[in-house]
Design an enzyme around this catalytic site. Structure first.
Site, PDB file in Angstrom:
ATOM      1  CE  LYS A 111      -4.068   1.739   2.508  1.00  0.00           C
ATOM      2  NZ  LYS A 111      -4.964   2.027   1.400  1.00  0.00           N
TER       3      LYS A 111
HETATM    4  N1  PMP Z   1      -7.815  -1.932  -2.565  1.00  0.00           N
HETATM    5  C1  PMP Z   1      -7.274  -0.709  -2.529  1.00  0.00           C
HETATM    6  C2  PMP Z   1      -6.557  -0.183  -3.728  1.00  0.00           C
HETATM    7  C3  PMP Z   1      -7.379   0.076  -1.369  1.00  0.00           C
HETATM    8  O1  PMP Z   1      -6.848   1.299  -1.320  1.00  0.00           O
HETATM    9  C4  PMP Z   1      -8.090  -0.431  -0.261  1.00  0.00           C
HETATM   10  C5  PMP Z   1      -8.238   0.407   0.979  1.00  0.00           C
HETATM   11  N2  PMP Z   1      -7.146   0.270   1.823  1.00  0.00           N
HETATM   12  C6  PMP Z   1      -8.640  -1.717  -0.350  1.00  0.00           C
HETATM   13  C7  PMP Z   1      -8.482  -2.436  -1.526  1.00  0.00           C
HETATM   14  C8  PMP Z   1      -9.370  -2.319   0.810  1.00  0.00           C
HETATM   15  O2  PMP Z   1      -8.459  -2.638   1.835  1.00  0.00           O
HETATM   16  P1  PMP Z   1      -8.887  -2.634   3.365  1.00  0.00           P
HETATM   17  O3  PMP Z   1     -10.102  -3.457   3.481  1.00  0.00           O
HETATM   18  O4  PMP Z   1      -7.712  -3.238   4.069  1.00  0.00           O
HETATM   19  O5  PMP Z   1      -9.118  -1.226   3.754  1.00  0.00           O
END
Ligand code: PMP
Length: 305
Positions: free
Chosen positions: A158
């Site tokens: 991320k």
């Molecule tokens: N995909 C992307 C590109 C994201 O930015 C997010 C948000 N963090 C998610 C999926 C979902 O991840 P999470 O459930 O851990 O927030």
């Protein structure tokens, strides 16, 4: 400009005005930040940060991909997140820890690998895709922009730079009158939303793309999968073709910001009953039940401030 009150910055809680980084920061020039988005919920037992440890562990993983040493250990950042929520007197919160490469020379390869800044920003934040979207579903579209190819920039880390892709997908969707955009992978199969993982419900099965489909392995994706299996529902990780989405009984998105949001229309095609489908509704109830006490937290996901 938005004021975020008190921010934890390099080990101390300070006023936002005192938390500054250099305009020569590597992160500004080359996108070298890693971050998390985490929610704290008001629960009957007080404010709880949802899966804080899992989020922080993912941030260490994201940093490791880019050889970025996080100068604080997990316990310190865990405490710092809880402190920042408490000091800002937030009963429910969105929490944004970020680790970024600072002024370590103008070249792409950092001259000082250890020059990193760490901050934790908190804010009050409601439904990301709108209260109405949460209840009745959103209009989404498949954008002309694909998600990152797996051997270019790793979608599983991320990192700040990845969000240039999310920005293009999100902007195109809004220009086309949609609330959110969904990207296909370079193979033409479903990948994910600009900031959400995607699930479809078809013939009693819940299907979501595997991590090899250029996605971030979402923590909400894992939560919803666990809750669905707990109910005896079948959840499979499988590649999804575009037309499979149009024919699905239900589509929903998951993410820390988006929580569990139904998709009522995709590319102006009505999905299922055109609102929040019964499986999505059930999973929403189970998910929000973790915070109002109606779903028992058997996994230790609620980490109290
Ligand atoms: N995909 C992307 C590109 C994201 O930015 C997010 C948000 N963090 C998610 C999926 C979902 O991840 P999470 O459930 O851990 O927030």
């Amino acid at each position: 400009m938005v004021n975020y009150g008190k921010i934890w910055f390099n080990g101390e809680i300070r006023d936002e005005s005192e938390c500054t980084v250099s305009v020569a920061s590597h992160a500004l020039h080359y996108g070298t930040s890693v971050f998390e988005g985490i929610r704290g919920y008001k629960t009957p037992q007080g404010t709880a940060i949802f899966r804080l440890t899992d989020h922080l562990e993912r941030m260490y993983f994201s940093a490791s991909i880019y050889r970025m040493p996080v100068p604080y250990d997990l316990e310190t950042l865990h405490q710092a997140c809880r402190d920042t929520v408490r000091i800002n007197e937030l009963e429910s919160a969105y929490i944004r820890p970020i680790v970024l490469r600072g002024n370590c020379g103008i070249g792409v390869i950092p001259k000082d690998m250890n020059m990193v800044d760490t901050a934790i920003i908190t804010t009050a934040w409601g439904a990301y895709l709108g209260e109405d979207g949460l209840k009745n579903g959103i209009k989404a579209c498949i954008t002309s922009w694909n998600r990152l190819a797996p051997n270019t920039m790793p979608p599983g880390s991320k990192a700040g730079g990845n969000y240039l892709s999310s920005l293009l997908i999100g902007l195109e969707a809004r220009e086309r009158g949609c609330i959110e955009g969904i990207g296909l992978g370079v193979d033409g199969l479903l990948s994910e939303g600009a900031g959400e993982n995607i699930f479809i419900v078809e013939k009693e099965r819940i299907v979501t793309p595997p991590v090899s489909s250029s996605i971030l392995a979402g923590i909400t994706r894992d939560t919803v999968t666990t809750l669905a299996k707990e109910r005896g529902l079948e959840v499979v990780e499988q590649s999804i073709a575009r037309e499979q989405m149009y024919a699905a009984d239900e589509i929903f998105m998951t993410g820390t910001a988006a929580e569990v949001t139904p998709v009522s229309q995709l590319d102006h095609i009505v999905i299922g009953n055109g609102g929040c489908g019964p499986v999505t509704k059930q999973l929403q109830n189970d998910f929000f039940g973790l915070f109002n006490g109606s779903t028992k937290d058997r996994w230790g996901w609620l980490e109290y401030v």
